[in-house]
Write an enzyme that holds these catalytic residues in place. Structure first.
Site, short mmCIF file in Angstrom:
data_model
loop_
_atom_site.label_atom_id
_atom_site.label_comp_id
_atom_site.label_asym_id
_atom_site.label_seq_id
_atom_site.Cartn_x
_atom_site.Cartn_y
_atom_site.Cartn_z
N TYR A 303 1.30 1.20 -8.16
CA TYR A 303 0.47 0.54 -9.18
C TYR A 303 1.38 -0.19 -10.15
CZ TYR A 303 -3.73 2.53 -7.27
OH TYR A 303 -4.76 2.81 -6.42
N ASP A 317 1.75 7.98 0.24
CA ASP A 317 0.61 8.86 0.50
C ASP A 317 0.74 9.78 1.70
OD1 ASP A 317 -1.52 8.46 -1.47
OD2 ASP A 317 -1.49 6.37 -0.82
N TYR A 399 -8.71 6.18 -2.44
CA TYR A 399 -8.80 5.21 -1.35
C TYR A 399 -9.20 5.87 -0.04
CZ TYR A 399 -7.59 0.53 -2.86
OH TYR A 399 -7.65 -0.73 -3.40
N HIS A 457 -2.28 -3.41 -7.89
CA HIS A 457 -1.47 -2.53 -7.03
C HIS A 457 -1.27 -3.19 -5.68
CE1 HIS A 457 -5.72 -1.60 -6.33
NE2 HIS A 457 -5.37 -1.31 -5.09
N HIS A 459 -0.65 -2.22 -1.27
CA HIS A 459 -0.77 -1.23 -0.19
C HIS A 459 0.19 -1.62 0.93
CE1 HIS A 459 -4.76 0.36 -1.56
NE2 HIS A 459 -4.82 -0.84 -2.11
N ASP A 466 6.85 3.28 19.29
CA ASP A 466 7.88 3.64 20.26
C ASP A 466 7.51 3.01 21.60
OD1 ASP A 466 9.72 4.73 21.95
OD2 ASP A 466 9.19 6.83 21.55
N HIS A 618 -3.30 -6.29 -4.33
CA HIS A 618 -4.70 -6.17 -4.74
C HIS A 618 -4.83 -6.39 -6.25
CE1 HIS A 618 -8.69 -3.66 -4.65
NE2 HIS A 618 -8.88 -4.91 -5.01
#
Lengths: 655, 655
Positions: A303, A317, A399, A457, A459, A466, A618
């Site tokens: 943020y 997160d 979120y 903010h 994201h 892989d 955002h």
């Protein structure tokens, strides 16, 4: 156009009853070495740790997950053969963190080691379990009295990860940052922040370290409910249903999926959500490998408000919480009528198995898209496209992220990320932007409601890809597009040419996107040539993206160093899974990709892993309140000379 | 999973019979001032020109389209009132080009003027009508004999636009570039180029100017058919159908559409395809204006091979051909079962009205997407999304472009462009990349078949977006995101802040996209404030994009100067519609946006038009052959403080 609402509703309900098929994960024994742990296996872990004498009443298990067998073992494995089952267990004993490996079949701890100078992920009791203790604190109560709040029952205080900023407090304790809301009169607290107040909580000593009060702002009182009872709904539209009367066009065996020449396996991991593995494509009689494993690796949501109670909002997160996946999907709303659902089994912080219904859904989608077409001399030839979607939703606080893994008939895989939920807002004294004359109240965000500013903010989502393109010996190629000037006698002054460059070391594969200097990114198997003589490969098609603007010396940017580049390539290592490191809580920066790649290891003609980060900025708007319309971003994996021709050429005329 | 194929097919056929509803445009009288010309009106144009004595047997009508009434007249107009009907007619008399305005009701030519130094768009007889004349040319025949081709019946020669390179030939004639294919044994000629041969054709004098032969390469013989009879189709998958038993959820009156609070009008223009107009949204009792008109404006597709028979491939498709729209949609394949189709009426080069069935389709789509959701303290709230799609397909030679205008319940409009069709290929002597040892055969493309190299190229689509946000007085705002360093005492070193800047003149609104210096682009009405005090507006969300790499002095880049920037803003002028100018055939560069904006006109607080160009580079791959999987790109228009809150908040719980 008015419709007969009741008929529409009962038709929809009838579909729900028919169509909500859930595969119970808990009842199953693992069928594949990369299947998630079953309930029986979680209990084996529970018993093994207890039996080994490692646990007491204070012991917590922030994270228990499948410890994958060595990759070569999995690659050698054939269906029907036995396979190794192990769990990785992160054990917290007060300030000490241990990693255990449990042999599940033997119900034995086979490895036990302390990991120093790390903080494991935040667990549920640190989020929701500190409410009463914080409220009992006299300093906190004084801050509440200053705000005129005397009834604490409607106040809810949450713990959250504190970030890291190099302060003595950050260095010495396990810190939980506590923020409080007064949800009086509304269903959800998000729109009712008790602004200017934060509590630093010592999660090991279970005590308040510090109460921060940087000024009183009344709790906003605007409308924030979005449930159906709080809104006058528009008329139900004309019913539109999807029917698949003969059942789905895919086959599921345990967690192995086969559909339209695709074969893959998946599990829903508690930390990173869907882990897609053994992705293969039936090319004629040949089941060809594309990916060994692909999943989300990390999320970073910084943020942009530098004030004392806001600067710390810099969430990593996936790793900081490790329990975002998955939220139970609402049948018939969050997946279409023809979806099949999958249950998830995981363990809570007491190592006790939990069930999550409808943690993922799988469905075919044919929404009118055209696989290919051409109108030529002999008329129009075209084919209708269909795709297979594996959906899962994570919730990290405010979120909700929708993760769709989409398999297409043309050999492409799309990853679509939908961001919805509720904006993080701060309370401000100015009622609206018009009253915010000096612009200070909304300097770092925008008003979304009266006295309510949603903070700017970003994201970022890092994906670990892989690739095993026709085997493990792969290379990474940049096809750089550059201008070729033409000689004076040529009427054209310029064309561009695509020049492939093989990245020999990690340093050569740390890449930025730049429209002015475009490049295509390809993973190839240099030893397997297409019929036309090209190395077979897959391209990473990045899609719309954003890069962080934070200064490199800023702690949040150092801690989420994986966002320094949009793309990284590393040699495969079984312990390199999380782009910001295994333990991002209070991490000091540099973990994960920056640390691993500092050795600048060779990545040519070897088993490689591609790390792609997609992100967006955002700046909130009124339309994001009180709940956000889903904003989608996507990237794709795209065959490049992997197939001899368009793999969707053989689609039937009438699908 | 095998399915009952025959049952699936008959079920699908039953749906087709039920669901293929076409609205006959030809039977209708215009109901709105921006409706396309009807057949009756086209006949009125025909009669007016003939009556005025302007036409003889050599007269051609490269372009006839609605001449829109003045914008203020349309804005004042109310349903039921009479309105002006005029046609713009481009008339070609040998080397002379005229523009006529015809008053349709009066059947009178009201304006007639010669336009000097322009070449109108290429017409069908210049593409397909020169076949026999070219084949009769002795030089051409000699070139064919050198190639061992003696049977000309299976050879097909096409005319195409020549580009412009400042040569005397370019300057003095109307040049058509002719290329030939030998389609012996196959349905479509695209994969069978007669390489190294091109003919310069004088389209006014109807004669060969020059035969270019720069070397003999055999015609490739690899498999190129993609019809169902030439491919062994995979098994039909389990049937999946969309049902809307009570009919569509939208209402159509003429070409006015209302759906889920949206209102708009459309026509299918022959040059730019769908023209969406009077886009409004019912916000409470208020029908609020968003766009006056929006459409494609131009396409630019430069190829990257500088050789003598390839350098000229630099198509400015929409303007150079002006007859790409629309291809008839294949019912049940190219639009879903619940689609409604629209017929198109246009005039051919003899001014005679033509009908195109299924030139557009309109359908609702609900493919499992989630409008919004959150899992909070009180459980999950979420709503299923539905969207409205207006689809049209253009064919410009080898490429088929799908244009979807997508209206969403959250107030956003998406424009999705799907590119499919057949790659432009050159024949080469080397069979494969492995045999192309010096890399010369594939220096400017990639092998997609044996002896077949698909040439590298770009695609750019310019869209003209005439916003009228709550009226015509609008401004353009850049929200620039820039780093704000924090004082030393702040634990954070940096945040970013979004700073709005109003563009005062055209120069300030010529914008590049740059991930390192991001900005949001907004059109606002500075005189209408949201309840929270912001000017109401819509944002242009660019999506994944590419920019040209050609040198600025290169003729193709100068002629498609609109691609110099991704975004331009101009004050509204009724005669500024086409980003590369009205007459891009053999244009010398600088027309359209570069010319209009050279005056650097004011654009603040006035009626403005936004021009956005989206593009992509294409390095072909084997998977693009012999027909390309559809590749999608998109951008969106997104309300920003236009609504007081999430406009999808009131979606019903069970849709």
């Amino acid at each position: 156009m008015r419709t007969l609402k009741s008929r529409a509703v009962s038709a929809a309900l009838a579909f729900l009853l028919l169509a909500t098929i859930t595969r119970p994960a808990s009842a199953q024994v693992p069928k594949h070495p990369l299947d998630g742990l079953t309930a029986t296996e979680f209990w084996a872990v529970y018993d093994a740790i207890k039996t080994a004498g490692h646990a007491d009443a204070r012991t917590r298990y922030p994270f228990i997950t499948l410890h994958e067998p060595p990759k070569d073992e999995v690659l050698r494995w054939k269906p029907g053969q036995p396979f190794r089952r192990e769990a990785l267990v992160v054990v917290r004993e007060g300030p000490h963190t241990f990693e255990a490996i449990v042999d599940v079949a033997a119900r034995k701890v086979t490895s036990w080691k302390e990991v120093r100078d790390v903080q494991p992920n935040v667990i549920e009791e640190e989020v929701f379990g500190i409410n009463d203790d914080v409220k009992a604190n006299p300093e906190w109560q004084a801050a509440m009295r200053r705000r005129g709040i005397t009834d604490y029952d409607s106040v809810i205080c949450y713990g959250t990860s504190p970030g890291y900023f190099g302060t003595p407090e950050d260095k010495q304790q396990r810190v939980i940052r506590v923020i409080c809301y007064d949800r009086h009169g509304v269903w959800e607290p998000d729109g009712r922040p008790i602004e200017g107040l934060a509590v630093q909580w010592d999660a090991n000593e279970h005590k308040v370290l510090r109460v921060i009060d940087n000024g009183i702002v009344p709790v906003p009182q605007g409308p924030v409910n979005y449930d159906i009872g709080s809104v006058v709904p528009r008329d139900a539209p004309s019913p539109l249903t999807i029917q698949q009367p003969q059942g789905p066009g895919f086959r599921v065996d345990g967690h192995q999926v086969s559909w339209q020449k695709w074969n893959f396996q998946f599990r829903i991991d508690r930390r990173v959500g869907p882990v897609i593995s053994s992705v293969r494509y039936a090319d004629g009689d040949n089941l060809r490998s594309i990916l060994y494993e692909a999943s989300l690796s990390e999320i970073f949501v910084p943020y942009m408000d530098p004030s004392e109670t806001w600067y710390h909002w810099t969430y990593i997160d996936a790793g900081e919480f490790a329990d975002g996946f998955a939220s139970a999907l609402e049948p018939g709303i969050e997946c279409p009528e023809n979806a099949v659902y999958f249950e998830q089994v995981f363990a809570n912080a007491h190592a006790i198995p939990q069930r999550r219904p409808r943690a993922a859904c799988l469905f075919e989608r044919s929404s009118g898209d055209i696989a290919w077409r051409h109108e030529g001399l002999s008329g129009v030839e075209s084919r209708k496209a269909r795709e297979l979607v594996l959906r899962s939703i994570s919730v990290f606080g405010n979120y909700d992220y929708i993760f769709d893994w989409v398999f297409q008939q043309n050999g492409s895989i799309k990853v679509e990320i939908g961001a919805t939920g509720v904006d993080n807002v701060k309370a401000v004294t100015a009622r609206t932007a018009a009253e915010d004359r000096d612009g200070k109240a909304s300097a770092y965000g925008r008003f979304v409601g009266e006295n309510t500013v949603a903070v700017d903010h970003d994201h970022y989502f890092s994906f670990r890809l892989d690739f095993d393109i026709d085997g493990t010996t792969n290379s990474f190629v940049k096809d750089k597009l550059s201008v070729e000037r033409q000689p004076a006698e040529n009427p054209r002054r310029s064309v561009w040419v695509a020049k492939p460059e093989v990245a020999r070391t990690e340093e050569q594969a740390k890449l930025h996107m730049d429209m002015a200097q475009p490049a295509a990114w390809r993973v190839v198997n240099p030893g397997v040539k297409s019929p036309l003589g090209y190395p077979v490969g897959y391209e990473i098609m990045p899609g719309d993206n954003a890069m962080p603007l934070l200064l490199p010396e800023d702690y949040p940017q150092r801690r989420a160093g994986f966002t320094d580049y949009q793309l990284w390539v590393t040699p495969y290592r079984d312990n390199e899974r999380y782009a910001a490191g295994d333990y991002p809580v209070q991490s000091k920066g540099g973990d994960g990709l920056p640390a691993w790649t500092s050795a600048n290891r060779p990545i040519e003609s070897t088993d490689i892993v591609v790390w792609y980060t997609i992100g967006f900025h955002h700046v909130p708007r009124a339309e994001d309140w009180p709940v956000m319309p889903t904003m989608w971003h996507e990237f794709a994996l795209h065959p490049v000379n992997f197939f001899a021709r368009n793999p969707a050429l053989d689609l039937p005329k009438q699908p």
